[in-house]
Design a protein around this motif. Structure first.
Motif, PDB file in Angstrom:
ATOM      1  N   GLU A   2       0.833  -1.201   0.000  1.00 53.63           N
ATOM      2  CA  GLU A   2       0.000   0.000   0.000  1.00 53.63           C
ATOM      3  C   GLU A   2       0.870   1.254   0.000  1.00 53.63           C
ATOM      4  O   GLU A   2       0.542   2.243  -0.664  1.00 53.63           O
TER       5      GLU A   2
ATOM      6  N   ILE B  69       0.806   4.504  -2.513  1.00 54.47           N
ATOM      7  CA  ILE B  69       0.663   5.882  -2.029  1.00 54.47           C
ATOM      8  C   ILE B  69       1.780   6.768  -2.590  1.00 54.47           C
ATOM      9  O   ILE B  69       1.534   7.886  -3.046  1.00 54.47           O
TER      10      ILE B  69
ATOM     11  N   GLN C 109     -10.314  10.344   3.278  1.00 49.70           N
ATOM     12  CA  GLN C 109     -10.804   9.293   4.174  1.00 49.70           C
ATOM     13  C   GLN C 109      -9.823   8.131   4.236  1.00 49.70           C
ATOM     14  O   GLN C 109      -9.693   7.465   5.264  1.00 49.70           O
ATOM     15  N   ARG C 110      -9.137   7.918   3.131  1.00 51.99           N
ATOM     16  CA  ARG C 110      -8.166   6.819   3.064  1.00 51.99           C
ATOM     17  C   ARG C 110      -7.147   6.919   4.194  1.00 51.99           C
ATOM     18  O   ARG C 110      -6.848   5.932   4.859  1.00 51.99           O
TER      19      ARG C 110
ATOM     20  N   ASP D 276      -8.640   6.212   7.642  1.00 53.01           N
ATOM     21  CA  ASP D 276      -8.818   4.770   7.843  1.00 53.01           C
ATOM     22  C   ASP D 276      -7.485   4.090   8.158  1.00 53.01           C
ATOM     23  O   ASP D 276      -7.402   3.230   9.041  1.00 53.01           O
ATOM     24  N   ILE D 277      -6.431   4.494   7.435  1.00 50.60           N
ATOM     25  CA  ILE D 277      -5.098   3.903   7.645  1.00 50.60           C
ATOM     26  C   ILE D 277      -4.604   4.193   9.059  1.00 50.60           C
ATOM     27  O   ILE D 277      -4.161   3.291   9.774  1.00 50.60           O
TER      28      ILE D 277
END
Length: 201
Positions: free
Chosen positions: A104, A108, A144-145, A148-149
């Motif tokens: 991930e 990013i 939001q990503r 959440d992370i």
């Protein structure tokens, strides 16, 4: 780019590796590893190399390049190799808790969400240096990503060689890590001496 699509837990079992080293919060059933087969010296060396490549998500050619660079540096080649791998930008993003996994974190970085010393860097293999400031771009901090992370990674220990503020989504490389600060070495997950022996042939 070549991608290994083998499920992470299956790969962890075959290498005898805890999924936690990859940021995966699941248990690998170690007893499924076949231990009755005798593994040759070369087989042991190869498995350690495969572990390191798998943990950091590095393919064979760049991994060999890291080894050759580590061999030219002062000090122990094996430790130098792990420091180079830990100093990759995608690994630093993972260590800071800005990504759940290194896979991930590569995404990013590739999507140009990350600034290094105020400049956008989209190369996951970029080598950070002591004093570098890493942060999420201002326009992306409200996504939001990332909320959440950070919710998932807030309990993750940030290594001593890094400093990170989850509120500003900014971190600093205080120093490059030493052997005791690299979990895969400190916990014995990877035996770098076997990797050195493999490449020294």
């Amino acid at each position: 780019m070549a991608v290994n699509r083998t499920p992470i837990l299956k790969r962890c079992r075959s290498l005898g590796l805890e999924p936690a080293f990859l940021g995966v919060d699941k248990k690998s059933k170690r007893h499924l590893i076949r231990s009755n087969r005798k593994v040759s010296e070369y087989g042991l060396q190869l498995r350690e190399k495969q572990k390191a490549k798998f943990i950091y998500g590095v393919l064979e050619k760049p991994f060999r390049n890291y080894y050759e660079k580590a061999d030219r540096m002062k000090g122990m080649t094996g430790e130098n190799l792990m420091v180079l791998l830990e100093s990759r930008l995608d690994n630093v993003i993972f260590r800071m808790g800005l990504a759940r996994t290194r896979r991930e974190s590569r995404q990013i970085v590739g999507h140009k969400f990350i600034l290094v010393n105020g400049k956008c860097v989209n190369i996951p293999s970029y080598q950070v240096k002591a004093g570098d400031v890493i942060e999420v771009r201002e326009t992306k901090k409200g996504l939001q990503r990332f909320k959440d992370i950070l919710e998932v990674t807030e309990g993750r220990m940030v290594p001593e060689w890094l400093e990170f503020n989850p509120e500003t989504m900014q971190g600093t490389i205080k120093e490059l890590p030493n052997r005791d600060q690299i979990d895969v070495l400190a916990d014995g997950a990877v035996d770098v001496m076997l990797i050195v022996e493999l490449y020294s042939k």
